[in-house]
Design a protein around this motif. Structure first.
Motif, short mmCIF file in Angstrom:
data_model
loop_
_atom_site.label_atom_id
_atom_site.label_comp_id
_atom_site.label_asym_id
_atom_site.label_seq_id
_atom_site.Cartn_x
_atom_site.Cartn_y
_atom_site.Cartn_z
N ILE A 47 1.53 -9.80 8.74
CA ILE A 47 2.04 -8.62 8.22
C ILE A 47 1.49 -7.44 9.44
O ILE A 47 0.38 -7.37 9.58
CB ILE A 47 2.02 -8.00 6.90
N PHE A 48 2.51 -6.53 9.90
CA PHE A 48 2.25 -5.52 10.90
C PHE A 48 2.57 -4.26 10.55
O PHE A 48 3.61 -4.19 9.81
CB PHE A 48 2.72 -5.74 12.37
N ASP A 49 1.95 -3.27 10.71
CA ASP A 49 2.14 -1.72 10.39
C ASP A 49 3.13 -1.24 11.42
O ASP A 49 3.60 -1.89 12.32
CB ASP A 49 0.82 -1.00 9.97
N LYS A 50 3.37 0.01 11.36
CA LYS A 50 4.41 0.75 12.18
C LYS A 50 3.71 1.05 13.69
O LYS A 50 4.40 0.95 14.57
CB LYS A 50 4.87 2.15 11.57
N TYR A 57 0.04 -5.79 -0.77
CA TYR A 57 0.05 -4.73 0.21
C TYR A 57 -1.46 -4.38 0.13
O TYR A 57 -1.54 -2.81 0.14
CB TYR A 57 1.14 -3.65 -0.26
N ARG A 58 -2.34 -5.11 0.30
CA ARG A 58 -3.87 -4.50 0.33
C ARG A 58 -4.14 -5.31 1.71
O ARG A 58 -3.93 -6.52 2.11
CB ARG A 58 -4.58 -5.02 -0.75
N PHE A 90 -18.80 -5.35 -9.10
CA PHE A 90 -17.32 -5.44 -8.74
C PHE A 90 -16.66 -4.18 -8.38
O PHE A 90 -15.74 -3.83 -7.92
CB PHE A 90 -16.76 -5.96 -10.02
N GLY A 91 -17.61 -3.02 -8.89
CA GLY A 91 -16.96 -1.74 -8.59
C GLY A 91 -16.47 -1.38 -7.10
O GLY A 91 -15.56 -0.53 -6.99
N GLY A 92 -17.54 -1.61 -6.17
CA GLY A 92 -17.35 -0.98 -4.96
C GLY A 92 -16.65 -1.98 -3.65
O GLY A 92 -16.71 -1.53 -2.68
N PHE A 93 -16.05 -2.96 -4.25
CA PHE A 93 -15.53 -3.85 -3.05
C PHE A 93 -14.08 -4.34 -3.37
O PHE A 93 -13.51 -5.34 -3.03
CB PHE A 93 -16.48 -5.19 -2.94
N THR A 94 -13.53 -3.32 -4.07
CA THR A 94 -12.00 -3.38 -4.06
C THR A 94 -11.15 -3.23 -2.71
O THR A 94 -11.44 -2.23 -1.94
CB THR A 94 -11.37 -2.73 -5.10
N SER A 95 -10.50 -4.04 -2.34
CA SER A 95 -9.64 -3.93 -1.07
C SER A 95 -8.86 -2.69 -1.03
O SER A 95 -8.02 -2.32 -2.26
CB SER A 95 -8.78 -5.17 -0.72
N PRO A 96 -9.06 -1.89 0.08
CA PRO A 96 -7.96 -0.63 -0.06
C PRO A 96 -6.46 -1.02 -0.02
O PRO A 96 -5.91 -1.95 0.64
CB PRO A 96 -8.37 0.28 1.34
N ARG A 97 -5.52 -0.34 -0.59
CA ARG A 97 -4.44 -0.41 -0.86
C ARG A 97 -3.58 0.31 0.41
O ARG A 97 -3.87 1.45 0.88
CB ARG A 97 -3.53 0.11 -1.89
N LEU A 98 -2.72 -0.31 1.10
CA LEU A 98 -2.01 0.21 2.39
C LEU A 98 -1.12 1.38 1.98
O LEU A 98 -0.48 1.46 0.82
CB LEU A 98 -1.12 -0.94 3.11
N PRO A 99 -0.76 2.21 3.04
CA PRO A 99 0.16 3.30 2.54
C PRO A 99 1.34 2.91 2.67
O PRO A 99 1.88 1.99 3.01
CB PRO A 99 -0.30 4.30 3.99
N VAL A 100 2.28 3.78 1.69
CA VAL A 100 3.68 3.38 1.84
C VAL A 100 4.22 3.69 3.03
O VAL A 100 4.36 4.31 4.00
CB VAL A 100 4.45 4.50 0.62
#
Length: 214
Positions: free
Chosen positions: A146-149, A172-173, A187-197
């Motif tokens: 998957i590639f972004d814009k 989409y993370r 567990f609190g600090g290692f959640t993968s960031p969600r990609l922007p819309v």
């Protein structure tokens, strides 16, 4: 095949594509995409039992089967079947058009009924890459990215290799960050960031060929 080898109980025409018909038989569900010239048994999570009645939900595009002795079976979103044609199934690979995925805020919630009730699994909330393969992939490398814009790769996915319609989920993370091993786990600090819309590109490599889709 052109013949149905069992007793037929109910036939239902799709609400959008008149060439897409569903047939309820004593031995499960049959589908045609060419107005009844050829029929195929639908075996994905539908056992070969009696289907007495068929309905198509006009808003969610779900196919609802009333069976004898097995209750109700719901096939989520038949939109890909509406796009199938005789010309399409001659192609080695074909990506289906899908509705934009709704990005939902993560929050604690409960779904389902009271204890003891028979409940089904709710549809997945992740993004879906849906495509058709003319034949099962058996030789050579097969991968999906998957590639972004801006052309930056944001995900590696495992493609389905089966003949027919394949569905690949993407949450989409970004990949979770690598962290050092520790004696305790937090567990609190290692959640993968969600990609922007936005609009993303999927690239699928199959042998020496590459296929792209938005």
């Amino acid at each position: 095949s052109k013949e149905i080898p069992t007793y037929v109980r109910h036939i239902k025409e799709d609400l959008v594509n008149p060439n897409l018909l569903f047939l309820g038989t004593e031995m499960g569900l049959y589908v045609t995409v060419d107005g009844g010239q050829n029929w195929s048994q639908f075996k994905n999570n539908v056992p070969p039992m009696a289907v007495h009645y068929i309905a198509v939900h006009p808003e969610t595009n779900d196919l609802v089967l009333a069976t004898h002795g097995r209750g109700i079976i719901i096939i989520d979103d038949i939109s890909p079947l509406r796009q199938m044609t005789k010309e399409m199934i001659t192609k080695d690979v074909h990506f289906f058009q899908t509705k934009p995925t709704v990005v939902r805020e993560d929050a604690a919630f409960a779904e389902g009924g009271d204890a003891g009730e028979y409940i089904g699994e709710n549809p997945s909330r992740v993004a879906k890459v849906i495509y058709y393969l003319k034949g099962r992939h058996t030789f050579g490398k097969m991968g999906m990215e998957i590639f972004d814009k801006d052309g930056k790769k944001v995900a590696d996915l495992t493609p389905g290799k089966s003949k027919g319609i394949n569905v690949v989920d993407w949450n989409y993370r970004l990949k979770p960050p690598k962290v050092a091993k520790a004696k305790t786990l937090s567990f609190g600090g290692f959640t993968s960031p969600r990609l922007p819309v936005g609009v993303y590109t999927v690239k699928m490599t199959k042998g020496t060929n590459t296929y792209e889709h938005k």
